[in-house]
Write an enzyme that holds these catalytic residues in place. Structure first.
Site, PDB file in Angstrom:
ATOM      1  N   HIS A 298       0.819  -1.223   0.000  1.00 45.38           N
ATOM      2  CA  HIS A 298       0.000   0.000   0.000  1.00 45.38           C
ATOM      3  C   HIS A 298       0.852   1.273   0.000  1.00 45.38           C
ATOM      4  O   HIS A 298       0.475   2.283   0.607  1.00 45.38           O
ATOM      5  CB  HIS A 298      -0.950   0.013   1.199  1.00 45.38           C
ATOM      6  CG  HIS A 298      -1.681  -1.278   1.401  1.00 45.38           C
ATOM      7  ND1 HIS A 298      -2.623  -1.744   0.516  1.00 45.38           N
ATOM      8  CD2 HIS A 298      -1.570  -2.229   2.372  1.00 45.38           C
ATOM      9  CE1 HIS A 298      -3.079  -2.919   0.941  1.00 45.38           C
ATOM     10  NE2 HIS A 298      -2.451  -3.238   2.055  1.00 45.38           N
ATOM     11  N   CYS A 299       1.995   1.224  -0.699  1.00 43.61           N
ATOM     12  CA  CYS A 299       2.916   2.378  -0.745  1.00 43.61           C
ATOM     13  C   CYS A 299       3.294   2.827   0.663  1.00 43.61           C
ATOM     14  O   CYS A 299       3.356   4.026   0.952  1.00 43.61           O
ATOM     15  CB  CYS A 299       2.301   3.535  -1.532  1.00 43.61           C
ATOM     16  SG  CYS A 299       2.054   3.181  -3.274  1.00 43.61           S
ATOM     17  N   ALA A 300       3.527   1.852   1.539  1.00 41.27           N
ATOM     18  CA  ALA A 300       3.878   2.158   2.933  1.00 41.27           C
ATOM     19  C   ALA A 300       4.849   1.102   3.453  1.00 41.27           C
ATOM     20  O   ALA A 300       4.604   0.463   4.482  1.00 41.27           O
ATOM     21  CB  ALA A 300       2.625   2.219   3.792  1.00 41.27           C
TER      22      ALA A 300
END
EC number: 2.8.1.7
Length: 406
Positions: free
Chosen positions: A360-362
């Site tokens: 999740h781009c994290a």
């Protein structure tokens, strides 16, 4: 509000996927678009497609009115004091990069600190990494509690006279954490720092008052709030924006161009080089009209109820780990024991249920959680408890399937 009736206003939701009714639970990645927004885009392209600002013909005037009218709608939507403080961008990522490249490089130096959190989206980490390398500043991370929340006492300990910029997401796209950005902004200002809020996951879902929050910058995207892709907004306090230099140069943003030097237009246009995102702005304006007609308070209440219902339903399933605090925005992130999130998402998709799987781009947050990836179901105004029931049923099916496999 009646989510069942609202769902009928979103054409894409009226279909079957893999032989089952579509259950769309991926609005944190991008929201679906209502008929009103689709028609606004269609009307622009069919009836008054033109470039803006300099045309004296009728179509140019209509396009300019639509584009600048959308800016006023956004000003009102987030309660900014002036349209001079509303900059159109390509999205949240571009907005944060603009602040980092312009304000950051001009105001940071050796020994200065930028304070962020481990839960940030990559778009609110990488720009600050780059500006820190360029200026000699240091990235400092606020610690997180076990449930993925921020403790104000830790903010007090972390922000100091060395801190020049604090950049924090309003709502976590993974945990659903709603961060106390107003209180953090007050602490930042007390130490002479400025505060940027990543509002990508809050602007679509709750009332935003940038003056009440006290932030210096606020960034968000249109595509997550029923608007088109490719359009976003940077709000900035006029006092900061006036001192900042543009980072993109070309047509539209100039006042005068000579052979060896040029001057810029006034706010907000000096930051909007090139032909602007006219259709996107008009579509975002239509999305704001749509959301305001329903009411942001009603939307927030509805999503809170969905999140709590989802937590209750998922807690009934054995082998489930749900991440984040009890009090949260409208999403749940989870893993099933011994089943990879991508396999979870694949099995759900076979029954027409769309969720997101991955980091999740994290990635820093995944490391903090000690996982490589998770599955995420995220909700919006068009989701219902029946959607969550379908999710729970699909997860039970997933568990049974992989239980037989292993």
């Amino acid at each position: 509000m009646n989510a069942h009736e609202i769902k009928k206003l979103f054409p894409v939701l009226d279909q079957e996927v893999n032989g089952s009714p579509l259950v769309y639970l991926d609005s944190a990645a991008t929201s679906q678009k209502p008929i009103a927004v689709i028609e606004a885009l269609d009307d622009y392209y069919r009836r008054y497609n033109s470039n803006v600002h300099r045309g004296v013909h009728t179509l140019g005037t209509l396009a300019t009115d639509g584009y600048e009218g959308a800016r006023e709608k956004i000003r009102r939507f987030i309660h900014a004091s002036s349209t001079e403080e509303i900059i159109f961008t390509r999205g949240t990522t571009t907005a944060i990069n603009l602040v980092a490249a312009s304000y950051g490089r001009a105001n940071l130096g050796e020994g200065d600190e930028i304070v962020i959190t481990p839960m940030e989206h990559h778009s609110n980490i990488i720009p600050w990494q780059q500006v820190a390398k360029a200026t000699g500043a240091t990235l400092t991370y606020l610690p997180l509690q076990k449930d993925g929340t921020i403790k104000i006492e830790d903010v007090e300990k972390t922000i100091s006279e060395k801190t020049k910029i604090v950049a924090i997401m309003h709502v976590s796209n993974v945990l659903g954490t709603i961060n106390p950005v107003k209180e953090i902004a007050e602490i930042a200002h007390r130490h002479g720092a400025i505060m940027l809020v990543d509002g990508a996951q809050s602007a679509p879902h709750m009332k935003i008052d940038v003056q009440e929050l006290g932030c210096d910058f606020f960034a968000f995207s249109g595509h997550k709030m029923a608007g088109p892709t490719g359009i976003g907004v940077l709000y900035g306090k006029k006092a900061h924006l006036e001192k900042m230099e543009p980072v993109e140069f070309g047509g539209e943003m100039i006042d005068f161009v000579g052979l060896y030097d040029s001057t810029w237009k006034e706010l907000p246009w000096k930051f909007e080089g090139g032909t602007p995102i006219i259709a996107g702005a008009i579509g975002l304006g239509a999305a704001i009209d749509f959301l305001e007609d329903i009411g942001l308070d009603e939307i927030e209440k509805h999503e809170h109820e969905l999140a709590q219902y989802a937590l209750d339903r998922l807690s009934e399933l054995e082998g489930m780990t749900v991440y984040g605090p009890q009090k949260r925005a409208g999403l749940v992130t989870f893993n099933i024991e011994d089943v990879h999130p991508h396999d979870v998402a694949t099995v759900l998709d076979a029954d027409g249920i769309a969720v997101r799987a991955g980091h999740h781009c994290a990635q820093p947050l995944m490391k903090w959680l000690d996982v490589t990836a998770t599955a995420r179901a995220s909700f919006y105004l068009y989701n219902t408890k029946e959607d969550i029931d379908a999710l729970a049923k699909g997860l039970e099916k997933t568990k049974e399937y992989f239980g037989h496999v292993f």
